[in-house]
Scaffold this motif. Structure first.
Motif, mmCIF file in Angstrom:
data_model
loop_
_atom_site.group_PDB
_atom_site.id
_atom_site.type_symbol
_atom_site.label_atom_id
_atom_site.label_comp_id
_atom_site.label_asym_id
_atom_site.label_seq_id
_atom_site.Cartn_x
_atom_site.Cartn_y
_atom_site.Cartn_z
ATOM 1 N N LYS A 1 13.202 -50.964 38.613
ATOM 2 C CA LYS A 1 14.284 -50.715 39.548
ATOM 3 C C LYS A 1 15.612 -51.054 38.911
ATOM 4 C CE LYS A 1 11.551 -51.534 43.715
ATOM 5 N NZ LYS A 1 11.622 -50.171 44.215
ATOM 6 N N ARG A 2 16.582 -50.237 39.154
ATOM 7 C CA ARG A 2 17.919 -50.485 38.655
ATOM 8 C C ARG A 2 18.600 -51.535 39.530
ATOM 9 N NH1 ARG A 2 21.710 -45.394 37.618
ATOM 10 N NH2 ARG A 2 19.732 -44.800 36.724
ATOM 11 N N CYS A 3 19.258 -52.485 38.919
ATOM 12 C CA CYS A 3 19.909 -53.527 39.703
ATOM 13 C C CYS A 3 21.421 -53.425 39.654
ATOM 14 C CB CYS A 3 19.462 -54.910 39.245
ATOM 15 S SG CYS A 3 19.817 -55.251 37.523
ATOM 16 N N ALA A 4 21.951 -52.451 38.926
ATOM 17 C CA ALA A 4 23.382 -52.184 38.958
ATOM 18 C C ALA A 4 23.569 -50.688 38.917
ATOM 19 C CB ALA A 4 24.091 -52.837 37.765
ATOM 20 N N SER A 5 24.423 -50.174 39.769
ATOM 21 C CA SER A 5 24.569 -48.737 39.904
ATOM 22 C C SER A 5 25.820 -48.229 39.206
ATOM 23 C CB SER A 5 24.627 -48.380 41.389
ATOM 24 O OG SER A 5 24.919 -47.022 41.563
ATOM 25 N N THR B 1 24.223 -43.138 45.412
ATOM 26 C CA THR B 1 23.119 -43.857 46.023
ATOM 27 C C THR B 1 21.964 -43.943 45.042
ATOM 28 O OG1 THR B 1 23.766 -43.106 48.222
ATOM 29 C CG2 THR B 1 21.502 -43.856 47.949
ATOM 30 N N ASP B 2 21.474 -45.146 44.801
ATOM 31 C CA ASP B 2 20.432 -45.365 43.805
ATOM 32 C C ASP B 2 19.081 -45.549 44.491
ATOM 33 O OD1 ASP B 2 18.888 -45.987 41.689
ATOM 34 O OD2 ASP B 2 20.119 -47.623 40.948
ATOM 35 N N LEU B 3 18.201 -44.575 44.337
ATOM 36 C CA LEU B 3 16.865 -44.622 44.944
ATOM 37 C C LEU B 3 15.771 -44.650 43.879
ATOM 38 C CD1 LEU B 3 17.387 -41.961 47.762
ATOM 39 C CD2 LEU B 3 17.604 -44.446 47.939
ATOM 40 N N ILE B 4 16.148 -44.868 42.631
ATOM 41 C CA ILE B 4 15.178 -44.819 41.537
ATOM 42 C C ILE B 4 14.049 -45.831 41.756
ATOM 43 C CG2 ILE B 4 14.835 -45.181 39.057
ATOM 44 C CD1 ILE B 4 17.697 -44.294 38.615
ATOM 45 N N GLY B 5 12.814 -45.344 41.633
ATOM 46 C CA GLY B 5 11.658 -46.220 41.725
ATOM 47 C C GLY B 5 11.176 -46.500 43.124
ATOM 48 N N VAL C 1 12.014 -31.675 49.236
ATOM 49 C CA VAL C 1 11.084 -32.387 48.358
ATOM 50 C C VAL C 1 11.654 -32.472 46.954
ATOM 51 C CG1 VAL C 1 9.657 -30.429 47.579
ATOM 52 C CG2 VAL C 1 8.647 -32.699 47.768
ATOM 53 N N MET C 2 12.412 -31.462 46.540
ATOM 54 C CA MET C 2 13.083 -31.530 45.249
ATOM 55 C C MET C 2 14.087 -32.680 45.228
ATOM 56 S SD MET C 2 13.709 -27.458 44.466
ATOM 57 C CE MET C 2 14.734 -27.744 43.023
ATOM 58 N N ALA C 3 14.805 -32.834 46.335
ATOM 59 C CA ALA C 3 15.786 -33.917 46.435
ATOM 60 C C ALA C 3 15.116 -35.280 46.334
ATOM 61 C CB ALA C 3 16.553 -33.810 47.752
ATOM 62 N N VAL C 4 13.968 -35.419 46.974
ATOM 63 C CA VAL C 4 13.245 -36.693 46.926
ATOM 64 C C VAL C 4 12.739 -36.970 45.514
ATOM 65 C CG1 VAL C 4 11.199 -37.938 47.742
ATOM 66 C CG2 VAL C 4 12.606 -36.645 49.369
ATOM 67 N N LEU D 1 13.380 -40.394 40.636
ATOM 68 C CA LEU D 1 13.177 -40.450 39.188
ATOM 69 C C LEU D 1 14.462 -40.682 38.402
ATOM 70 C CD1 LEU D 1 10.481 -37.671 38.707
ATOM 71 C CD2 LEU D 1 10.178 -40.146 38.552
ATOM 72 N N GLN D 2 15.580 -40.271 38.955
ATOM 73 C CA GLN D 2 16.857 -40.538 38.271
ATOM 74 C C GLN D 2 17.990 -40.486 39.290
ATOM 75 O OE1 GLN D 2 18.624 -36.597 36.303
ATOM 76 N NE2 GLN D 2 16.602 -37.086 35.480
#
Length: 355
Positions: free
Chosen positions: A27-31, A35-39, A335-338, A343-344
């Motif tokens: 998980k990323r801890c700094a953006s 909006t950060d949804l990675i992981g 679903v593409m957006a999700v 993933l990035q």
């Protein structure tokens, strides 16, 4: 350049930090913005707040414009793969995921009941660990929500719900995108659900209050929404200031609403109950008369597949009021957006729609 700081490896050149803890999704801890949804796992809209849901919808709208209108070749997920586990068959979920991942540059692998037996030949824990080492994300269309939760517990890659008996969050994202496209915004809309208290309406209950929509629900006796889901929804309604009403009378539910929604009365696995269900749902068919009781500009939605006892042909094929085909298409963009956002990090190019 990187340094160790507080048990984390910090990549100074891009301003990101990644946890080194094992057995967890990175998980990323700094953006770096947006909006950060990675992981993250995507099991229910209950786990996503308003801004996160809006970002997914914004991404879906942006991708639809880039691919469909602008004919762009945009492949941010080259080299990525998704495993698609299907305990239940589905036209829209399979097509939208496979074609969507292909457009994004990745590869989708279909695993039907003959390919993988979750929790039978191999434990859910073991399946999650194997899939995590071979793919970058997993979509699972299953019976029990507990199976999704078990997979997410042991997976080190994001798990996406393709549906469970409890929730269907991908469908509701597509529905929200369709509503935004049709009405120009979501806040203030009044929706009416007529039919079974099933996984689809459960997801509406988790999403509508967060985006400022009111919801009326008409279900026959014995087909109510899950009590825990209802309890959670009541909390969300109080927090958002929206309204939620339950009734046995479909005409009462649709009165003055902007949207009338129904779903199949007989879901997969309920075929033995078909005669009883059709009898119990007498009076719940969405007809021209029911649509007339809704608002003058009300539209009709159905997530498909549709059966004639659920909605009349006159309503279902009404080119002005039925948006079922647009709704089905938007399964692909959402679903593409999700997949992309899990993933990035993605910042849409086009202006954010009004929500």
């Amino acid at each position: 350049m990187s340094i160790m700081q507080g048990g984390k490896l910090c990549l100074l050149q891009v301003g990101k930090c990644f946890s080194l803890a094992s057995n967890t999704v990175i998980k990323r801890c700094a953006s770096t913005g947006g909006t950060d949804l990675i992981g993250r796992h995507f099991l229910t809209l209950k786990d996503y707040n308003q801004s996160e849901i809006e970002h997914l919808l914004w991404t879906a709208s942006d991708l639809k414009t880039r691919y469909k209108e602008n004919k762009e070749v945009f492949q941010p997920l080259i080299g990525k793969s998704i495993a698609m586990i299907f305990q239940k068959r589905s036209t829209r979920t399979r097509l939208s995921t496979e074609t969507g991942m292909s457009l994004l540059g990745g590869h989708a692998v279909f695993l039907g009941p003959d390919d993988i037996h979750l929790g039978v030949n191999e434990s859910l824990q073991d399946s999650a660990k194997v899939l995590s080492r071979m793919t970058d994300v997993v979509l699972a269309r299953v019976y029990g929500q507990s199976d999704l939760e078990e997979l997410s517990k042991y997976s080190t890659v994001p798990i996406i719900s393709g549906l469970s008996d409890m929730y269907h969050p991908l469908q509701i994202l597509a529905d929200f995108q369709t509503l935004q496209e049709h009405f120009g915004q979501l806040k203030g809309l009044k929706l009416a659900w007529v039919g079974d208290g099933n996984n689809v309406v459960h997801s509406f209950l988790m999403g509508c209050p967060k985006l400022g929509m009111d919801l009326n629900i008409a279900t026959p006796k014995g087909y109510d929404v899950d009590p825990k889901v209802k309890e959670d929804a009541v909390t969300l309604v109080k927090q958002s200031g929206t309204s939620m009403n339950f009734t046995r009378d479909p005409m009462e539910a649709v009165a003055g609403t902007d949207v009338v929604i129904t779903d199949t009365w007989i879901s997969m696995g309920q075929e033995a109950e078909s005669k009883k269900r059709i009898k119990d749902f007498m009076g719940y068919e969405v007809t021209k008369e029911m649509m007339a009781a809704a608002g003058p500009h009300a539209i009709f939605m159905h997530c498909l597949p549709r059966h004639k006892e659920e909605v009349s042909d006159e309503v279902f094929y009404d080119e002005k009021r039925s948006v079922v085909w647009q709704e089905a298409e938007n399964r692909k963009w959402t679903v593409m957006a999700v997949m992309l956002n899990l993933l990035q990090q993605y910042m849409p190019l086009h202006p954010k729609p009004t929500f």
